[in-house]
Design an enzyme around this catalytic site. Structure first.
Site, PDB file in Angstrom:
ATOM      1  N   LYS A 125     -33.249 -41.503  40.877  1.00 17.73           N
ATOM      2  CA  LYS A 125     -34.230 -41.774  39.821  1.00 17.73           C
ATOM      3  C   LYS A 125     -35.569 -41.158  40.195  1.00 17.73           C
ATOM      4  O   LYS A 125     -35.974 -41.184  41.363  1.00 17.73           O
ATOM      5  CB  LYS A 125     -34.354 -43.284  39.612  1.00 17.73           C
ATOM      6  CG  LYS A 125     -35.184 -43.689  38.396  1.00 17.73           C
ATOM      7  CD  LYS A 125     -35.144 -45.206  38.208  1.00 17.73           C
ATOM      8  CE  LYS A 125     -35.957 -45.653  37.009  1.00 17.73           C
ATOM      9  NZ  LYS A 125     -35.915 -47.127  36.812  1.00 17.73           N
ATOM     10  N   SER A 203     -34.678 -48.667  32.347  1.00 19.28           N
ATOM     11  CA  SER A 203     -35.342 -47.382  32.390  1.00 19.28           C
ATOM     12  C   SER A 203     -34.598 -46.356  33.263  1.00 19.28           C
ATOM     13  O   SER A 203     -34.992 -45.184  33.301  1.00 19.28           O
ATOM     14  CB  SER A 203     -36.755 -47.547  32.964  1.00 19.28           C
ATOM     15  OG  SER A 203     -36.708 -48.031  34.303  1.00 19.28           O
ATOM     16  N   SER A 227     -33.342 -52.736  34.489  1.00 19.01           N
ATOM     17  CA  SER A 227     -33.193 -51.286  34.464  1.00 19.01           C
ATOM     18  C   SER A 227     -32.046 -50.722  35.290  1.00 19.01           C
ATOM     19  O   SER A 227     -31.831 -49.510  35.287  1.00 19.01           O
ATOM     20  CB  SER A 227     -34.508 -50.629  34.913  1.00 19.01           C
ATOM     21  OG  SER A 227     -35.515 -50.861  33.961  1.00 19.01           O
TER      22      SER A 227
END
Length: 521
Positions: A125, A203, A227
């Site tokens: 990420k 996210s 997330s």
């Protein structure tokens, strides 16, 4: 360690984390690489489709193929890079692809095998620091930021031999689903690549899509408000958010110091256990990780147990079903949840029990959750004072934090302590693990939870979330591994995008600041 001792330690640690939320560490300090136990990835049966196409393989299957020299690291990495080149114009799962570095690392792995993840291509990420590689957190603020060192999680994966194939797209500053910083939708759900309106989860949208679309073998994300587990649910993956402190967040661009967690988005329980074993352990640069119970044997926990040819749970486990689990959902999802419960109940050692929420549950898990917003403003105050446009579509979350008064924050912390009492001494007295209809309250409280697939509704994955007591990631993995041993949802992969690809941003809708705030982690 007994559950009562774990609870007392967790309560003490929760208070310490709040008090030390703003603790700073020396910039650029080298992360601690040692993990708490030696990791051995077991040989597993390799399915024919994984042997034919290595992008189909789970992490455990890929490690088995590499160990027995049925495939080279170069071929494995190149196969994933080929898929990125062919399809990421549609998926837009990556913000940066590190192809040359990945192939160079794969060649080194073929010459001399390193750690247990040697040769395995991973997606990171884009809020994890990666040395020499741009780390944007998908924001205007960090658009040109290139860290000089790796986040602890990244360093541990690389030290174990993992190969970073690229940085996964994410919600702006780890809020909402992946969009451009000004709100244009980027990453799509891998199962509906030509329809960007289908929720891919956020996210950690890019890391989820990268694994689901077979462009990375596994990935790591972060969770503050769902997330990890939500994109896993939306894209047919198994995502494990650990107990607060089980993994380090040193070198991760923050969203909420008392709620940020790091963890894997993987293809099944065993892969999640392998990744978590590498990530977990004390890090002197993250006070939350110190003085915790030893990490249990997560790989063993995620290995199904069979007796007389039948799968059973490793230990008898009470699985709590709350009153809203079978209400307020569509008929297809209700049918999937009922089938899921029936499959669980048929596994020896699984006991389905009904549990009740306390009277103040809605208040504790609803309005008081907004106290998280004030934690966003503290590290970002200089940018808030400089230019609100730097926050793009996520600006309302930061403005909301500015408007929260000190006494409201204190009241919220008291409510959080009360909620923790209600969960540990209420709900988790009546069960060992608890089914949830969303990531709250386990992510609020820093308790572990796991999201995993239970079926499909009109071609879109449907998952569920299971929460547990402090430091009991092994118990969660035991349940999910047993369920996955008697079902095949986790083996399913989406079809490739059609030739009429949704490539241009102009073809994608935009979400506004109000929508982003409503969906915000």
């Amino acid at each position: 360690m007994s559950r009562s001792v774990s609870r007392r330690l967790f309560l003490a640690r929760s208070g310490a984390v709040t008090a030390a939320a703003a603790l700073a560490t020396a910039p650029g300090a080298t992360p601690a690489l040692a993990t708490t136990r030696r990791l051995t990835i077991p040989d597993v049966p390799v399915r024919p489709e994984a042997a034919a196409d290595p992008t189909e393989a789970t992490l455990a299957e890929a490690a088995t193929l590499l160990r027995h020299r049925k495939i080279s690291a170069v071929r494995l990495v190149q196969a994933h890079l080929d898929r990125i080149a062919a399809h990421d114009g549609t998926y837009q799962a990556f913000v940066t692809v590190t192809g040359e570095q990945a192939l160079a690392a794969a060649k080194r792995a073929d010459r001399q095998r390193g750690g247990p993840l040697s040769g395995i291509p991973l997606c990171i990420k884009d809020n994890y620091f990666t040395a020499g590689v741009r780390t944007t957190a998908n924001s205007f603020i960090f658009d040109q930021f290139v860290p000089g060192y790796d986040a602890t999680g990244v360093a541990r994966l690389k030290n174990a031999g993992g190969i970073v194939i690229g940085k996964g797209q994410m919600g702006p500053l780890a809020t909402t689903r992946a969009t451009t910083p000004d709100g244009r939708i980027t990453t799509v759900n891998a199962w509906t690549p030509t329809d960007p309106t289908v929720d891919p989860g956020g996210s950690s949208t890019g890391p989820a899509c990268a694994v689901a679309a077979r462009m990375a073998t596994s990935s790591i994300g972060t969770q503050t408000g769902g997330s990890i587990v939500l994109p896993s649910n939306q894209q047919n993956l198994t995502g494990l958010k650990p107990t607060m402190g089980r993994t380090s967040i040193y070198g991760v661009i923050p969203l909420s110091f008392t709620r940020d967690h790091s963890g894997p988005l993987a293809r099944d329980a065993l892969d999640a256990a392998i990744m978590m074993t590498v990530l977990a352990g004390p890090d002197p640069h993250d006070v939350r990780t110190l003085g915790l119970p030893a990490v249990p044997d997560l790989v063993r926990a995620a290995t199904p147990v069979r007796a007389n040819g039948k799968v059973r749970l490793r230990r008898t486990t009470r699985i709590g079903v709350p009153p809203d689990y079978l209400t307020g959902v569509s008929a297809p999802v209700l049918a999937l949840r009922k089938n899921f419960l029936a499959a669980l109940e048929a596994i020896p050692g699984a006991r389905i029990v009904q549990v009740s929420y306390p009277d103040d549950w809605s208040l504790l898990t609803g309005a008081f959750n907004d106290v998280r917003l004030s934690e966003r403003t503290e590290p970002f105050r200089p940018w808030l004072q400089k230019d609100l446009k730097l926050f793009g579509v996520s600006v309302l979350s930061w403005l909301g934090g500015l408007m929260l008064s000190g006494d409201e924050w204190i009241t919220g912390q008291r409510a959080k302590t009360h909620l923790l009492h209600q969960v540990l001494d209420g709900l988790l007295n009546d069960c060992d693990v608890l089914l949830q209809t969303g990531p709250v309250p386990f992510d609020i409280l820093g308790l572990p939870e796991i999201g995993f697939p239970i079926g499909f509704d009109s071609g879109v994955p449907v998952g569920t979330i299971l929460g547990g007591g402090p430091y009991e990631e092994d118990r969660l993995l035991e349940v999910v591994a047993a369920y996955q041993a008697v079902t095949d949802w986790h083996w399913r992969r989406p079809a490739d995008p059609p030739q009429s690809k949704l490539r241009t941003l102009a073809a994608r809708p935009r979400i506004d600041a109000v929508s982003a705030a409503r969906q915000s982690a």
